[in-house]
Design a protein around this motif. Structure first.
Motif, PDB file in Angstrom:
ATOM      1  N   TYR A   1      36.435  -8.275  13.894  1.00 63.96           N
ATOM      2  CA  TYR A   1      35.381  -7.258  13.875  1.00 63.96           C
ATOM      3  C   TYR A   1      34.659  -7.267  12.536  1.00 63.96           C
ATOM      4  N   ALA A   2      33.440  -6.749  12.565  1.00 63.91           N
ATOM      5  CA  ALA A   2      32.654  -6.520  11.356  1.00 63.91           C
ATOM      6  C   ALA A   2      31.798  -5.294  11.596  1.00 63.91           C
ATOM      7  N   GLY A   3      31.824  -4.359  10.661  1.00 63.87           N
ATOM      8  CA  GLY A   3      31.070  -3.126  10.839  1.00 63.87           C
ATOM      9  C   GLY A   3      30.471  -2.634   9.545  1.00 63.87           C
ATOM     10  N   ILE A   4      29.298  -2.060   9.630  1.00 64.72           N
ATOM     11  CA  ILE A   4      28.657  -1.442   8.475  1.00 64.72           C
ATOM     12  C   ILE A   4      28.502   0.046   8.776  1.00 64.72           C
ATOM     13  N   GLY A   5      28.906   0.893   7.834  1.00 68.06           N
ATOM     14  CA  GLY A   5      28.848   2.329   8.059  1.00 68.06           C
ATOM     15  C   GLY A   5      28.230   3.056   6.880  1.00 68.06           C
ATOM     16  N   HIS A   6      27.615   4.183   7.159  1.00 70.56           N
ATOM     17  CA  HIS A   6      27.003   5.017   6.124  1.00 70.56           C
ATOM     18  C   HIS A   6      27.369   6.469   6.389  1.00 70.56           C
ATOM     19  N   ALA A   7      27.847   7.176   5.358  1.00 70.26           N
ATOM     20  CA  ALA A   7      28.223   8.585   5.489  1.00 70.26           C
ATOM     21  C   ALA A   7      27.636   9.379   4.334  1.00 70.26           C
ATOM     22  N   GLU A   8      27.014  10.505   4.654  1.00 71.23           N
ATOM     23  CA  GLU A   8      26.510  11.427   3.644  1.00 71.23           C
ATOM     24  C   GLU A   8      27.360  12.689   3.684  1.00 71.23           C
ATOM     25  N   ARG A   9      27.874  13.078   2.510  1.00 71.99           N
ATOM     26  CA  ARG A   9      28.877  14.149   2.435  1.00 71.99           C
ATOM     27  C   ARG A   9      28.388  15.275   1.545  1.00 71.99           C
ATOM     28  N   MET A  10      28.377  16.481   2.102  1.00 69.59           N
ATOM     29  CA  MET A  10      28.074  17.677   1.323  1.00 69.59           C
ATOM     30  C   MET A  10      29.207  17.931   0.333  1.00 69.59           C
ATOM     31  N   PRO A  11      28.911  18.291  -0.937  1.00 72.11           N
ATOM     32  CA  PRO A  11      30.009  18.674  -1.838  1.00 72.11           C
ATOM     33  C   PRO A  11      30.846  19.785  -1.213  1.00 72.11           C
ATOM     34  N   ASP A  12      32.168  19.674  -1.321  1.00 68.80           N
ATOM     35  CA  ASP A  12      33.034  20.640  -0.659  1.00 68.80           C
ATOM     36  C   ASP A  12      33.307  21.843  -1.563  1.00 68.80           C
ATOM     37  N   TYR A  13      34.149  22.747  -1.061  1.00 69.30           N
ATOM     38  CA  TYR A  13      34.430  23.981  -1.803  1.00 69.30           C
ATOM     39  C   TYR A  13      34.960  23.689  -3.204  1.00 69.30           C
ATOM     40  N   TRP A  14      35.896  22.734  -3.322  1.00 70.75           N
ATOM     41  CA  TRP A  14      36.519  22.469  -4.610  1.00 70.75           C
ATOM     42  C   TRP A  14      35.505  21.900  -5.602  1.00 70.75           C
ATOM     43  N   GLU A  15      34.589  21.103  -5.111  1.00 71.04           N
ATOM     44  CA  GLU A  15      33.593  20.498  -6.003  1.00 71.04           C
ATOM     45  C   GLU A  15      32.519  21.497  -6.408  1.00 71.04           C
ATOM     46  N   LEU A  16      32.122  22.379  -5.507  1.00 72.69           N
ATOM     47  CA  LEU A  16      31.057  23.335  -5.817  1.00 72.69           C
ATOM     48  C   LEU A  16      31.538  24.523  -6.633  1.00 72.69           C
ATOM     49  N   PHE A  17      32.806  24.955  -6.430  1.00 70.99           N
ATOM     50  CA  PHE A  17      33.223  26.236  -6.976  1.00 70.99           C
ATOM     51  C   PHE A  17      34.368  26.165  -7.983  1.00 70.99           C
ATOM     52  N   SER A  18      35.118  25.056  -8.077  1.00 73.08           N
ATOM     53  CA  SER A  18      36.269  25.062  -8.976  1.00 73.08           C
ATOM     54  C   SER A  18      35.959  24.499 -10.354  1.00 73.08           C
ATOM     55  N   ALA A  19      34.902  23.697 -10.473  1.00 71.80           N
ATOM     56  CA  ALA A  19      34.603  23.092 -11.773  1.00 71.80           C
ATOM     57  C   ALA A  19      34.136  24.154 -12.772  1.00 71.80           C
ATOM     58  N   ASP A  20      34.508  23.992 -14.040  1.00 72.32           N
ATOM     59  CA  ASP A  20      34.084  24.933 -15.079  1.00 72.32           C
ATOM     60  C   ASP A  20      32.609  24.803 -15.403  1.00 72.32           C
ATOM     61  N   ARG A  21      32.069  23.597 -15.239  1.00 71.14           N
ATOM     62  CA  ARG A  21      30.656  23.386 -15.539  1.00 71.14           C
ATOM     63  C   ARG A  21      30.140  22.190 -14.757  1.00 71.14           C
ATOM     64  N   GLY A  22      28.817  22.134 -14.648  1.00 77.28           N
ATOM     65  CA  GLY A  22      28.163  20.992 -14.022  1.00 77.28           C
ATOM     66  C   GLY A  22      27.713  19.999 -15.074  1.00 77.28           C
ATOM     67  N   PRO A  23      26.889  19.028 -14.690  1.00 76.45           N
ATOM     68  CA  PRO A  23      26.390  18.047 -15.660  1.00 76.45           C
ATOM     69  C   PRO A  23      25.653  18.741 -16.805  1.00 76.45           C
ATOM     70  N   MET A  24      25.570  18.046 -17.934  1.00 76.48           N
ATOM     71  CA  MET A  24      24.930  18.602 -19.125  1.00 76.48           C
ATOM     72  C   MET A  24      23.501  19.050 -18.803  1.00 76.48           C
ATOM     73  N   GLY A  25      23.174  20.257 -19.221  1.00 73.59           N
ATOM     74  CA  GLY A  25      21.833  20.787 -19.003  1.00 73.59           C
ATOM     75  C   GLY A  25      21.686  21.587 -17.724  1.00 73.59           C
ATOM     76  N   THR A  26      22.777  21.736 -16.947  1.00 74.26           N
ATOM     77  CA  THR A  26      22.721  22.524 -15.712  1.00 74.26           C
ATOM     78  C   THR A  26      23.543  23.789 -15.889  1.00 74.26           C
ATOM     79  N   VAL A  27      23.274  24.803 -15.067  1.00 76.54           N
ATOM     80  CA  VAL A  27      23.949  26.083 -15.257  1.00 76.54           C
ATOM     81  C   VAL A  27      25.380  26.060 -14.737  1.00 76.54           C
ATOM     82  N   ASN A  28      25.643  25.301 -13.674  1.00 78.81           N
ATOM     83  CA  ASN A  28      26.996  25.169 -13.148  1.00 78.81           C
ATOM     84  C   ASN A  28      27.026  24.051 -12.103  1.00 78.81           C
ATOM     85  N   ALA A  29      28.219  23.764 -11.600  1.00 79.48           N
ATOM     86  CA  ALA A  29      28.364  22.683 -10.616  1.00 79.48           C
ATOM     87  C   ALA A  29      27.662  23.026  -9.310  1.00 79.48           C
TER      88      ALA A  29
END
Length: 703
Positions: free
Chosen positions: A462-490
């Protein structure tokens, strides 16, 4: 050469040997010897049933010692590993990918857990032995079972019982082992042609274990689950079912500043299935569910607060998540064409509260609302004999609302768990700049795969090509102390993750030899990466960023049956990842792992051996990792050896036994947490070591 010296050098020897030959799996079979039914072998490594799809019965005996949670059971499938907490509730990792990249379903419902630091990841609420089937699809090669799933899809399923006449079926098991391990499982189903009633229950418990050096590792747990279902089957092609479940538990964690004092689960569901419809319309399947996780973390139920730590006084955090959803799927089949299409939806609400000094809890505060609606379709074409073209497409509308009116300087859910909820317990007093903001994204996923059965050989490729787009989950959106530099939060800055991956492989099934190989190469845009830095008195602080990444790897296996009743097997799994934006390794990538197994099955007896060898891992990103861990530096290779045996007392009674880590090897897995200072670990990160020699005995009965 002495045995212990030889075993200590096995990782490099075995890795070299497996690189020169196609490695493989040792799978369970139920074969006949001289016309008599043989005893099922103990499962040590599962094998694929079709390209990219793995299916096994989680009720079968297995080694190492039968799993206490879903993550432990998944490790029998090459490519899976787990970030270890100690005795139970490891966080599953497939090909180095973790979190919501791995879509986990039980009874076709989602149970994502509530802890901001994944102390209660989805598989913490799953007791594998109470399910009939475990099905895994690796990579973004299906769109039928929910959004994201860039790493793969895991489904724990319960099958519909059918009775041609009134009757009762039952099975039970008891297990005893080292470290006061004791499990009990019971399942009973009664029914007739018009319906059925099914009840399943389990209880599992163990004390702290000792590692190979004789040191006590905080790892005590106790958990239980009970589920019931009532089904109506007015004919052989129709089922209407109502189901409900309860569960709870506790777990002491060697690598956390808090323990899990409660893992309360409440599940409700209903489903309808109708098959054998007129014409090309084959079936309609619909289901709804409501799953509730009520999780308590504290530093006093299973330990004594450390006066020298950041939490010198008793503290507790209670997090709560209710996830509801459903699915509707319709199937059609024509001569050279099959189609499955439908919709699914999910709604999740999260809240929290805290307490200190053994005082009452503060009022509940909602912090996150998340929902998703999706449309999906998979089409299978048969252009010629032995040929299949499978196409899939999915469209999701995802949303997340930030309901935190205020946040602390250290976000609740500090990742390495100086407290794992410590900041929540210490209070929040900073205005949240994204309070009330709702993010919405339209996400597309899909795949195309070609499969061919050769006419001259019993081989499928077999040979297959796949593409998936994933919304940031609860842990990524709400548990981080800060987002990238220059942003207000994750929450304001984390972009959806996009994975494109090529999967290739082949599977050979012969009279005496089975072999398979699967390989993948992927590119991930906006990979969601946690980075850690000094956070003052409260430990590490976390920053969520988006980077671009490359991944590739392979798994392979061979099973040889040289004589009746005998099996020899080998598997190999390897994963590699790179942070392309920074030119550094991706964190939390498992090292090369190989397994060699041998087994014999007779009319009443079975016996087997398993050698697991893991190579050293030097490609690390020491200050980066996922929500539950980070690379703690390079690790040395190790090897462990295990033995098992079984005896079928009668058609109904079966006895199995095993010894894991026979040579009492002192070792630690690469995917790991740093030991908590509360239990005497030094301030510098030290990996939690695995259990030493462990013996177990299990009795199964089927009625």
């Amino acid at each position: 050469m002495p045995v212990f010296s030889f075993v200590s050098t096995l990782p490099s020897r075995l890795a070299l040997g497996c690189a020169c030959a196609l490695p493989a799996s040792f799978a369970v079979a139920d074969e006949a010897v001289d016309g008599a039914r043989t005893l099922d072998a103990v499962l040590v490594t599962a094998a694929p049933v079709t390209p990219l799809t793995w299916s096994t019965d989680p009720r079968l005996p297995r080694q190492p010692v039968p799993a206490s949670d879903g993550a432990d059971y998944l490790k029998t499938v090459p490519g899976f590993s787990a970030i270890r907490n100690g005795g139970t509730n490891g966080d599953p990792v497939l090909r180095g990918m973790f979190g919501s990249r791995l879509n986990v379903l039980s009874n076709d419902g989602a149970m994502p857990g509530a802890c901001p630091a994944r102390m209660d990841n989805p598989l913490s609420y799953i007791a594998p032995e109470t399910y009939d089937r475990l099905t895994i699809v690796k990579g973004p090669q299906t769109v039928l079972w929910g959004p994201g799933a860039s790493a793969g899809t895991v489904r724990f399923e319960r099958q519909t019982p059918h009775f041609e006449q009134p009757g009762v079926e039952a099975r039970a098991s008891v297990l005893a082992g080292s470290n006061n391990r004791n499990d009990q499982t019971l399942e009973a189903t009664a029914g007739n042609t018009l319906g059925y009633a099914r009840v399943s229950a389990n209880r599992s418990e163990a004390d702290d274990y000792r590692d190979g050096a004789g040191n006590v590792v905080p790892s005590k747990w106790r958990k239980w689950n009970t589920d019931a279902a009532l089904g109506w089957t007015p004919d052989a092609h129709t089922v209407v079912e109502l189901n409900a479940g309860l569960g709870d538990g506790l777990a002491r964690y060697a690598g956390r500043g808090m323990d899990g004092a409660q893992f309360r689960r409440t599940s409700l569901g209903a489903r309808f299935e109708k098959t054998d419809l007129p014409g090309a319309w084959e079936s309609i399947k619909a289901s709804v569910y409501d799953n509730h996780a009520d999780h308590v973390m504290d530093n006093y139920t299973l330990r004594t607060p450390n006066a020298d730590s950041a939490m010198p006084m008793p503290m507790a955090a209670n997090v709560d998540r209710r996830t509801s959803g459903g699915r509707l799927a319709l199937e059609w089949a024509w001569t050279h064409l099959a189609l499955t299409a439908g919709a699914d939806w999910q709604d999740s609400r999260h809240r929290s509260r805290s307490a200190s000094n053994l005082g009452p809890y503060a009022a509940w505060a909602s912090d996150a609302d998340l929902d998703n609606q999706g449309l999906f379709a998979e089409l299978t074409l048969h252009p010629g004999a032995g040929q299949r073209v499978i196409l899939g497409a999915r469209l999701d509308r995802a949303a997340a609302q930030d309901r935190r009116a205020s946040i602390s300087g250290m976000s609740m859910g500090e990742p390495m768990g100086m407290g794992d909820g410590m900041a929540m317990a210490m209070g929040s007093d900073m205005p949240n700049p994204t309070y009330g903001v709702t993010r919405r994204h339209t996400l597309g996923s899909g795949f195309a795969r070609y499969e061919q059965d050769l006419s001259t050989l019993p081989l499928t490729w077999y040979a297959g090509i796949g593409h998936a787009e994933r919304m940031p989950d609860y842990w990524e959106l709400f548990s981080a102390d800060r987002g990238p530099m220059g942003t207000v939060n994750a929450f304001s800055a984390a972009r959806p993750e996009r994975t494109t991956q090529l999967d290739l492989g082949a599977q050979y099934k012969g009279e005496r030899l089975d072999a398979w190989v699967s390989a993948y190469v992927g590119r991930i845009e906006d990979y969601l990466l946690f980075a850690y830095g000094a956070g003052g008195m409260m430990g590490l602080s976390s920053t969520l960023t988006n980077v671009d990444a490359d991944i590739h790897g392979a798994e392979a296996g061979v099973e040889l049956r040289p004589a009746s009743g005998w099996k020899l097997g080998s598997t190999l799994a390897w994963a590699w990842g790179e942070n392309r934006s920074d030119g550094t390794p991706l964190p939390q990538m498992p090292p090369l792992e190989a397994r060699l197994s041998a087994g014999w099955e007779g009319r009443r007896w079975s016996a087997g051996a398993l050698l697991r060898a893991v190579s050293a891992q030097s490609r690390v990103a020491p200050m980066q990792g996922n929500v539950t861990g980070r690379d703690l530096g390079p690790t040395a290779g190790f090897a462990t050896f295990a033995l098992n045996a079984g005896y079928r007392i009668s058609e109904a009674w079966r006895l199995t036994a095993g010894v894991d880590n026979l040579f009492d090897r002192d070792y630690a897995e690469h995917l790991n947490l740093a030991g908590s200072a509360d239990f005497g670990y030094p301030a510098d990160p030290v990996r939690i070591h695995e259990p030493g020699r462990t013996a177990w005995l299990k009795l199964n009965v089927v009625y």
